[in-house]
Write a protein that holds these residues in place. Structure first.
Motif, PDB file in Angstrom:
ATOM      1  N   PRO A   1      35.433  49.128  41.612  1.00 33.49           N
ATOM      2  CA  PRO A   1      36.772  49.510  42.060  1.00 33.49           C
ATOM      3  C   PRO A   1      36.732  50.195  43.419  1.00 33.49           C
ATOM      4  N   VAL A   2      37.818  50.051  44.151  1.00 32.90           N
ATOM      5  CA  VAL A   2      38.002  50.842  45.362  1.00 32.90           C
ATOM      6  C   VAL A   2      39.049  51.934  45.115  1.00 32.90           C
TER       7      VAL A   2
ATOM      8  N   LEU B   1      40.264  46.342  42.824  1.00 32.16           N
ATOM      9  CA  LEU B   1      38.878  45.879  42.861  1.00 32.16           C
ATOM     10  C   LEU B   1      38.433  45.492  44.269  1.00 32.16           C
ATOM     11  N   ASP B   2      37.125  45.567  44.483  1.00 30.57           N
ATOM     12  CA  ASP B   2      36.592  45.203  45.801  1.00 30.57           C
ATOM     13  C   ASP B   2      36.380  43.692  45.950  1.00 30.57           C
ATOM     14  N   LYS B   3      36.576  42.943  44.860  1.00 31.09           N
ATOM     15  CA  LYS B   3      36.375  41.495  44.900  1.00 31.09           C
ATOM     16  C   LYS B   3      37.339  40.860  43.900  1.00 31.09           C
ATOM     17  N   ASP B   4      37.747  39.629  44.169  1.00 33.22           N
ATOM     18  CA  ASP B   4      38.671  38.942  43.275  1.00 33.22           C
ATOM     19  C   ASP B   4      37.907  38.432  42.054  1.00 33.22           C
ATOM     20  N   ILE B   5      38.064  39.120  40.951  1.00 40.33           N
ATOM     21  CA  ILE B   5      37.334  38.786  39.730  1.00 40.33           C
ATOM     22  C   ILE B   5      37.752  37.433  39.171  1.00 40.33           C
ATOM     23  N   PHE B   6      38.935  36.947  39.558  1.00 41.04           N
ATOM     24  CA  PHE B   6      39.450  35.689  39.016  1.00 41.04           C
ATOM     25  C   PHE B   6      38.915  34.457  39.743  1.00 41.04           C
TER      26      PHE B   6
ATOM     27  N   LYS C   1      52.825  54.712  50.308  1.00 41.34           N
ATOM     28  CA  LYS C   1      52.658  53.266  50.331  1.00 41.34           C
ATOM     29  C   LYS C   1      51.185  52.947  50.542  1.00 41.34           C
ATOM     30  N   ILE C   2      50.624  52.161  49.630  1.00 43.01           N
ATOM     31  CA  ILE C   2      49.203  51.835  49.678  1.00 43.01           C
ATOM     32  C   ILE C   2      49.047  50.338  49.945  1.00 43.01           C
ATOM     33  N   ASP C   3      48.511  50.012  51.116  1.00 44.34           N
ATOM     34  CA  ASP C   3      48.253  48.626  51.482  1.00 44.34           C
ATOM     35  C   ASP C   3      46.933  48.207  50.823  1.00 44.34           C
ATOM     36  N   CYS C   4      46.996  47.293  49.875  1.00 42.12           N
ATOM     37  CA  CYS C   4      45.798  46.862  49.154  1.00 42.12           C
ATOM     38  C   CYS C   4      45.001  45.798  49.898  1.00 42.12           C
ATOM     39  N   GLU C   5      45.500  45.378  51.048  1.00 42.70           N
ATOM     40  CA  GLU C   5      44.783  44.455  51.919  1.00 42.70           C
ATOM     41  C   GLU C   5      44.353  43.181  51.193  1.00 42.70           C
TER      42      GLU C   5
END
Length: 539
Positions: free
Chosen positions: A526-527, A509-514, A46-50
């Motif tokens: 990317p992270v 991604l490390d930032k919300d591109i949208f 399980k990967i928490d994408c925070e």
């Protein structure tokens, strides 16, 4: 193996996002809310994408990854601001790396338009200052023009009376001797003076370049290496299969293959890889199109333009391949059911290539998805024709970073206003894919997306964007880089979206591109990158 990514902003399609995605056995099993996905039994990881944004893996629709691998090992000359600076860097590299350059020095990346003291193209007299003992070949960033030292010319055995190379030229200086400037196909003869990297060196370069691509969110490369960078086809078809069979290949790779003659192409259809190659439907490596070259580059004034260059009126550029030969290549390909992708930059090259393609279209139209790669200089009529015929276009928006500063000088404002027409062509209904032509540009996709969205250079110029009516939104840019590039390789139903049943190529991604400031898009990284259901990069 079941992997759940949750607590994320997962991009599904325009204005639709979900919180979580479940990956199982290489594919996306389900998408939904955190509760729905985490309720699945037997999740292994399980990967928490925070809260981070998750997009499909990015697919570079045209590049040269072998060439990029070479560039990663070369003296860096791409940011040189003068010929003297380039000479000094190369001299230092020769002094510090005697074993690496004992057979010659090759590097790519200079651009005379970035020289602050003079915009002239370097000549053999400049490169002789680096060395007169070993061949020196320095290629312009576009790959369509280069300069050599005198030693290289001597090893080629050419002089003012020598015939020009087919599909290319070498210049004669005022002293009646070649001045070291080679253009188009003549470049290959100059580069061949310096021994190429061997198989083991190529393997190391390929793996390092693949890792770099994955770190930047690239999960597929459609790469033109055979027939441009390496020419021993049997050896290098085996090279790729060995890498992927051993598990060392981490990114998806689709061949774009060039041949010097129609006869050579026919042989590979009748007796070679197109007949005998075995590629599983969803494997990481795939056989792709025939790759042709119709013209050169705008920066080198070798792109084929119909009206001549505004800053060089007697010059229409260079036509790499005659209409007759191109027609024959396209007919042979179409008869064999093989896609064609052609390098076209000038409007003359675009028009003539469409002509050759259209001659092969039957009632089903462009069923083989023949593609125009670059397609930079266009008028409205060409754009409408491309869309009407269903021809795919592989755009490189990042080219604007440099080209916006020269295209009006080269082609005039009227033609410039309908060129690099990312939005107009899309609005007309054409299928569009994005790529970088790396190493002409870095394969990092985020500066490329930034260029498509803002139409500004890396310094934020011009304030409103270059012909801003051609700006696209972030959704359009990402879709071109994912589903559009997948369409180009007949894979749109299998990858390019985060939807159940599609291959699990995913980027966090490390930032919300949208929602971020568009000026920040170029700095996104990317992270985590997942390819084929496996995490291949994690920051």
């Amino acid at each position: 193996m079941k992997i759940a990514l949750y607590n994320a902003k997962v991009y599904v399609e325009r204005e639709r996002f979900v919180e979580a995605v479940l990956v199982e056995d290489r594919k996306i099993k389900a998408i939904g809310t955190n509760e729905e996905i985490l309720a699945t039994a037997d999740i292994d990881e399980k990967i928490d994408c925070e809260g981070k944004t998750v997009i499909p893996g990015l697919n570079d629709s045209h590049m040269h990854i072998f060439n990029f691998g070479e560039r990663m090992c070369q003296v860096k000359i791409g940011d040189c601001e003068s010929i003297d600076e380039m000479i000094d860097r190369c001299k230092k590299y020769v002094e510090e790396n005697p074993d690496s350059v004992k057979h010659g020095l090759y590097a790519q990346g200079w651009n005379q338009d970035y020289f602050t003291d003079s915009d002239r193209i370097p000549t053999r007299f400049d490169l002789d200052k680096i060395s007169t003992e070993i061949p020196v070949v320095l290629e312009r960033i576009c790959g369509h023009i280069l300069t050599t030292n005198t030693k290289t010319i001597e090893l080629l055995g050419i002089d003012a009376n020598s015939p020009q190379y087919p599909g290319g030229t070498f210049e004669i200086g005022e002293d009646g001797y070649p001045n070291g400037i080679f253009a188009e196909n003549a470049c290959n003869y100059a580069k061949n003076v310096i021994p190429k990297a061997d198989i083991e060196q190529r393997k190391k370069m390929f793996i390092e370049a693949s890792e770099y691509a994955a770190e930047h969110g690239i999960t597929t490369v459609q790469s033109n290496d055979l027939g441009t960078i390496v020419f021993d086809y049997p050896e290098y078809f085996k090279f790729f299969k060995d890498i992927y069979n051993s598990g060392e290949g981490i990114i998806r790779y689709r061949h774009q293959i060039s041949f010097e003659t129609v006869e050579e192409f026919k042989d590979y259809i009748e007796n070679g890889e197109f007949k005998n190659g075995k590629y599983d439907e969803d494997s990481l490596i795939q056989l792709g199109p025939l790759k042709l070259f119709k013209d050169g580059s705008l920066g080198a004034r070798t792109a084929l333009v119909r009206g001549g260059y505004k800053d060089d009126p007697t010059n229409n550029g260079i036509e790499w391949m005659s209409e007759e030969v191109m027609d024959e290549f396209c007919k042979v390909a179409s008869d064999a059911g093989i896609q064609v992708a052609t390098h076209v930059i000038g409007d003359g090259a675009v028009e003539k290539t469409i002509d050759s393609y259209e001659k092969t279209f039957g009632q089903e139209g462009n069923k083989l998805r023949h593609t125009l790669v670059h397609c930079q200089i266009t008028d409205k009529a060409l754009l409408e024709r491309i869309a009407k015929l269903g021809i795919v276009v592989s755009y490189q928006p990042i080219f604007l970073d440099y080209d916006m500063h020269i295209v009006e000088k080269r082609c005039g404002k009227e033609l410039a206003s309908t060129s690099y027409a990312f939005k107009t062509l899309g609005d007309l209904g054409a299928k569009i894919a994005y790529g970088t032509d790396c190493p002409v540009e870095d394969c990092n996709p985020f500066p490329n997306i930034y260029s498509a969205v803002t139409r500004k250079d890396s310094k934020g110029f011009p304030e409103g964007g270059f012909y801003p009516e051609e700006c696209v939104d972030v959704y359009t840019a990402i879709d071109a880089y994912t589903e559009g590039s997948a369409y180009m390789e007949f894979m749109e139903g299998k990858k390019g979206r985060i939807k159940p049943g599609q291959l699990a190529d995913i980027v966090v991604l490390d930032k919300d591109i949208f929602t971020c400031d568009p000026m920040e898009i170029r700095d996104i990284l990317p992270v985590m990158t997942m390819i084929d259901g496996k995490i291949v990069y994690k920051k």
